[in-house]
Design a protein around this motif. Structure first.
Motif, PDB file in Angstrom:
ATOM      1  N   VAL A  36      -4.881 -53.694 123.628  1.00  0.00           N
ATOM      2  CA  VAL A  36      -4.711 -52.819 122.465  1.00  0.00           C
ATOM      3  C   VAL A  36      -6.067 -52.247 122.062  1.00  0.00           C
ATOM      4  O   VAL A  36      -6.921 -52.955 121.518  1.00  0.00           O
ATOM      5  N   ALA A  37      -6.270 -50.963 122.332  1.00  0.00           N
ATOM      6  CA  ALA A  37      -7.529 -50.293 121.996  1.00  0.00           C
ATOM      7  C   ALA A  37      -7.396 -49.668 120.616  1.00  0.00           C
ATOM      8  O   ALA A  37      -6.788 -48.606 120.448  1.00  0.00           O
ATOM      9  N   ALA A  38      -7.963 -50.344 119.602  1.00  0.00           N
ATOM     10  CA  ALA A  38      -7.876 -49.853 118.228  1.00  0.00           C
ATOM     11  C   ALA A  38      -8.991 -48.842 117.963  1.00  0.00           C
ATOM     12  O   ALA A  38     -10.129 -49.032 118.384  1.00  0.00           O
ATOM     13  N   PHE A  39      -8.652 -47.763 117.256  1.00  0.00           N
ATOM     14  CA  PHE A  39      -9.653 -46.748 116.932  1.00  0.00           C
ATOM     15  C   PHE A  39      -9.278 -46.049 115.628  1.00  0.00           C
ATOM     16  O   PHE A  39      -8.138 -46.130 115.165  1.00  0.00           O
ATOM     17  N   VAL A  40     -10.268 -45.376 115.039  1.00  0.00           N
ATOM     18  CA  VAL A  40     -10.050 -44.584 113.825  1.00  0.00           C
ATOM     19  C   VAL A  40     -10.122 -43.110 114.203  1.00  0.00           C
ATOM     20  O   VAL A  40     -11.075 -42.677 114.856  1.00  0.00           O
ATOM     21  N   ALA A  41      -9.132 -42.339 113.804  1.00  0.00           N
ATOM     22  CA  ALA A  41      -9.097 -40.921 114.158  1.00  0.00           C
ATOM     23  C   ALA A  41     -10.280 -40.186 113.531  1.00  0.00           C
ATOM     24  O   ALA A  41     -10.557 -40.345 112.335  1.00  0.00           O
ATOM     25  N   PRO A  42     -11.012 -39.389 114.309  1.00  0.00           N
ATOM     26  CA  PRO A  42     -12.158 -38.637 113.792  1.00  0.00           C
ATOM     27  C   PRO A  42     -11.684 -37.463 112.928  1.00  0.00           C
ATOM     28  O   PRO A  42     -10.479 -37.169 112.871  1.00  0.00           O
ATOM     29  N   PRO A  43     -12.614 -36.767 112.261  1.00  0.00           N
ATOM     30  CA  PRO A  43     -12.230 -35.629 111.408  1.00  0.00           C
ATOM     31  C   PRO A  43     -11.429 -34.548 112.125  1.00  0.00           C
ATOM     32  O   PRO A  43     -10.618 -33.867 111.507  1.00  0.00           O
ATOM     33  N   THR A  44     -11.626 -34.389 113.430  1.00  0.00           N
ATOM     34  CA  THR A  44     -10.874 -33.373 114.178  1.00  0.00           C
ATOM     35  C   THR A  44      -9.431 -33.774 114.434  1.00  0.00           C
ATOM     36  O   THR A  44      -8.604 -32.928 114.765  1.00  0.00           O
ATOM     37  N   GLY A  45      -9.133 -35.074 114.314  1.00  0.00           N
ATOM     38  CA  GLY A  45      -7.800 -35.552 114.623  1.00  0.00           C
ATOM     39  C   GLY A  45      -7.492 -35.559 116.102  1.00  0.00           C
ATOM     40  O   GLY A  45      -6.322 -35.611 116.506  1.00  0.00           O
ATOM     41  N   LYS A  46      -8.556 -35.567 116.947  1.00  0.00           N
ATOM     42  CA  LYS A  46      -8.354 -35.497 118.393  1.00  0.00           C
ATOM     43  C   LYS A  46      -9.137 -36.594 119.114  1.00  0.00           C
ATOM     44  O   LYS A  46     -10.281 -36.884 118.755  1.00  0.00           O
ATOM     45  N   VAL A  47      -8.517 -37.185 120.138  1.00  0.00           N
ATOM     46  CA  VAL A  47      -9.198 -38.148 121.007  1.00  0.00           C
ATOM     47  C   VAL A  47      -8.751 -37.903 122.449  1.00  0.00           C
ATOM     48  O   VAL A  47      -7.702 -37.298 122.690  1.00  0.00           O
ATOM     49  N   ILE A  48      -9.581 -38.370 123.379  1.00  0.00           N
ATOM     50  CA  ILE A  48      -9.223 -38.362 124.789  1.00  0.00           C
ATOM     51  C   ILE A  48      -8.914 -39.806 125.190  1.00  0.00           C
ATOM     52  O   ILE A  48      -9.715 -40.707 124.961  1.00  0.00           O
ATOM     53  N   VAL A  49      -7.748 -40.019 125.771  1.00  0.00           N
ATOM     54  CA  VAL A  49      -7.354 -41.350 126.251  1.00  0.00           C
ATOM     55  C   VAL A  49      -7.402 -41.350 127.778  1.00  0.00           C
ATOM     56  O   VAL A  49      -6.869 -40.435 128.418  1.00  0.00           O
ATOM     57  N   THR A  50      -8.050 -42.365 128.346  1.00  0.00           N
ATOM     58  CA  THR A  50      -8.140 -42.509 129.797  1.00  0.00           C
ATOM     59  C   THR A  50      -7.603 -43.886 130.194  1.00  0.00           C
ATOM     60  O   THR A  50      -7.974 -44.894 129.588  1.00  0.00           O
ATOM     61  N   VAL A  51      -6.724 -43.916 131.176  1.00  0.00           N
ATOM     62  CA  VAL A  51      -6.227 -45.187 131.711  1.00  0.00           C
ATOM     63  C   VAL A  51      -6.441 -45.198 133.221  1.00  0.00           C
ATOM     64  O   VAL A  51      -6.465 -44.142 133.866  1.00  0.00           O
ATOM     65  N   GLY A  52      -6.629 -46.377 133.789  1.00  0.00           N
ATOM     66  CA  GLY A  52      -6.824 -46.463 135.228  1.00  0.00           C
ATOM     67  C   GLY A  52      -6.610 -47.868 135.748  1.00  0.00           C
ATOM     68  O   GLY A  52      -6.665 -48.848 134.999  1.00  0.00           O
ATOM     69  N   SER A  53      -6.372 -47.973 137.060  1.00  0.00           N
ATOM     70  CA  SER A  53      -6.104 -49.261 137.669  1.00  0.00           C
ATOM     71  C   SER A  53      -6.127 -49.139 139.192  1.00  0.00           C
ATOM     72  O   SER A  53      -6.023 -48.033 139.735  1.00  0.00           O
ATOM     73  N   MET A  54      -6.264 -50.286 139.872  1.00  0.00           N
ATOM     74  CA  MET A  54      -5.956 -50.367 141.301  1.00  0.00           C
ATOM     75  C   MET A  54      -4.474 -50.694 141.394  1.00  0.00           C
ATOM     76  O   MET A  54      -4.018 -51.698 140.836  1.00  0.00           O
ATOM     77  N   MET A  55      -3.702 -49.835 142.064  1.00  0.00           N
ATOM     78  CA  MET A  55      -2.255 -49.947 142.035  1.00  0.00           C
ATOM     79  C   MET A  55      -1.651 -49.813 143.428  1.00  0.00           C
ATOM     80  O   MET A  55      -2.226 -49.167 144.302  1.00  0.00           O
ATOM     81  N   PHE A  56      -0.489 -50.419 143.606  1.00  0.00           N
ATOM     82  CA  PHE A  56       0.334 -50.160 144.779  1.00  0.00           C
ATOM     83  C   PHE A  56       1.742 -50.658 144.512  1.00  0.00           C
ATOM     84  O   PHE A  56       1.975 -51.467 143.604  1.00  0.00           O
ATOM     85  N   ASN A  57       2.692 -50.161 145.283  1.00  0.00           N
ATOM     86  CA  ASN A  57       4.071 -50.586 145.139  1.00  0.00           C
ATOM     87  C   ASN A  57       4.483 -51.382 146.376  1.00  0.00           C
ATOM     88  O   ASN A  57       3.953 -51.161 147.459  1.00  0.00           O
ATOM     89  N   SER A  58       5.418 -52.264 146.195  1.00  0.00           N
ATOM     90  CA  SER A  58       5.866 -53.082 147.332  1.00  0.00           C
ATOM     91  C   SER A  58       6.771 -52.307 148.290  1.00  0.00           C
ATOM     92  O   SER A  58       7.074 -52.778 149.375  1.00  0.00           O
ATOM     93  N   SER A  59       7.186 -51.120 147.869  1.00  0.00           N
ATOM     94  CA  SER A  59       7.976 -50.256 148.737  1.00  0.00           C
ATOM     95  C   SER A  59       7.467 -48.822 148.605  1.00  0.00           C
ATOM     96  O   SER A  59       6.591 -48.539 147.789  1.00  0.00           O
ATOM     97  N   ALA A  60       8.004 -47.938 149.395  1.00  0.00           N
ATOM     98  CA  ALA A  60       7.503 -46.561 149.423  1.00  0.00           C
ATOM     99  C   ALA A  60       8.039 -45.755 148.248  1.00  0.00           C
ATOM    100  O   ALA A  60       8.781 -44.776 148.406  1.00  0.00           O
ATOM    101  N   THR A  61       7.667 -46.178 147.059  1.00  0.00           N
ATOM    102  CA  THR A  61       8.070 -45.450 145.854  1.00  0.00           C
ATOM    103  C   THR A  61       6.911 -45.437 144.862  1.00  0.00           C
ATOM    104  O   THR A  61       5.808 -45.885 145.189  1.00  0.00           O
ATOM    105  N   THR A  62       7.147 -44.940 143.656  1.00  0.00           N
ATOM    106  CA  THR A  62       6.057 -44.683 142.708  1.00  0.00           C
ATOM    107  C   THR A  62       5.926 -45.777 141.661  1.00  0.00           C
ATOM    108  O   THR A  62       6.929 -46.302 141.158  1.00  0.00           O
ATOM    109  N   CYS A  63       4.657 -46.102 141.334  1.00  0.00           N
ATOM    110  CA  CYS A  63       4.379 -46.936 140.166  1.00  0.00           C
ATOM    111  C   CYS A  63       3.466 -46.153 139.224  1.00  0.00           C
ATOM    112  O   CYS A  63       2.661 -45.333 139.665  1.00  0.00           O
TER     113      CYS A  63
END
Length: 217
Positions: A111-138
């Protein structure tokens, strides 16, 4: 008659004033008090103590360890402060809807807690090392909530998610803009994980996960 300094308006006595050192010192101390870096345990304690803040006031909050200033409208961080959380404990999910926790992983949810700046805008970035056990999407996305009542401001979705298709493990990330936040209000951004196919033999795998929130000024 008391005179005042030209820049900060600090009071000082004149030669013709009644000699009263304690009163003069009290007057000066009270004038300086609101111009120092004030210190409070939380934003709630700050707002309770300062009912009519003046633009330019500065206050340190022990929790979450943040220096804030009053813009004339809201209390905001003095400088852009990104929030970054990381978890290198691997986990899996077979959920086909965004889930905030993974099986066999500790430390969730992030849980990334933050306070909204005066502009009311933020950039959110997520990332991971990922794979699926079958040929489909995660997928790996993020849900943005208002802290005060837990309401969802922006739900996790495929159009903002990082994704991998197939069984080859790879690092991937996604970055997206969140706008329309209420300035000075506390929010949270939490990673979510899900798979495209609902079968017991299909498992989405994640490792070295992170989320980052960058305020835009």
């Amino acid at each position: 008659m008391t005179a005042y300094t030209p820049l900060n308006g600090l009071p000082y006595p004149q030669a013709t004033d009644t000699a009263d050192v304690p009163a003069h010192l009290q007057s000066l101390a009270e004038a300086i008090d609101s111009r120092t870096v004030l210190r409070f345990a939380t934003a709630t304690a700050r707002d309770t103590a300062i009912t009519t803040p003046a633009p330019g006031m500065v206050a340190w909050l022990t929790s979450p360890g943040q220096l804030t200033h009053y813009t004339g409208t809201v209390w905001a961080p003095v400088a852009p402060v990104p929030v970054f959380l990381y978890n290198n404990d691997a986990g899996t999910t077979t959920s086909t809807t965004p889930a905030e926790t993974l099986t066999s992983a500790t430390g969730d949810p992030l849980v990334a807690a933050f306070v909204a700046p005066p502009t009311g805008k933020v950039i959110v970035t997520v990332g991971s090392m990922m794979f699926n056990s079958s040929a489909t999407t995660c997928y790996m996305g993020a849900t943005v909530k208002k802290v005060s009542d837990g309401s969802v401001f922006l739900a996790s979705g495929i159009d903002r998610a990082a994704m991998i298709i197939g069984t080859d493990r790879a690092s991937t990330s996604s970055q997206f803009l969140v706008s329309g936040l209420t300035a000075g209000t506390a929010y949270s951004a939490t990673p979510t994980y899900w798979s495209a196919v609902p079968t017991s033999t299909n498992t989405a795998n994640y490792d070295n996960r992170f989320i980052r929130v960058d305020p835009i000024y």
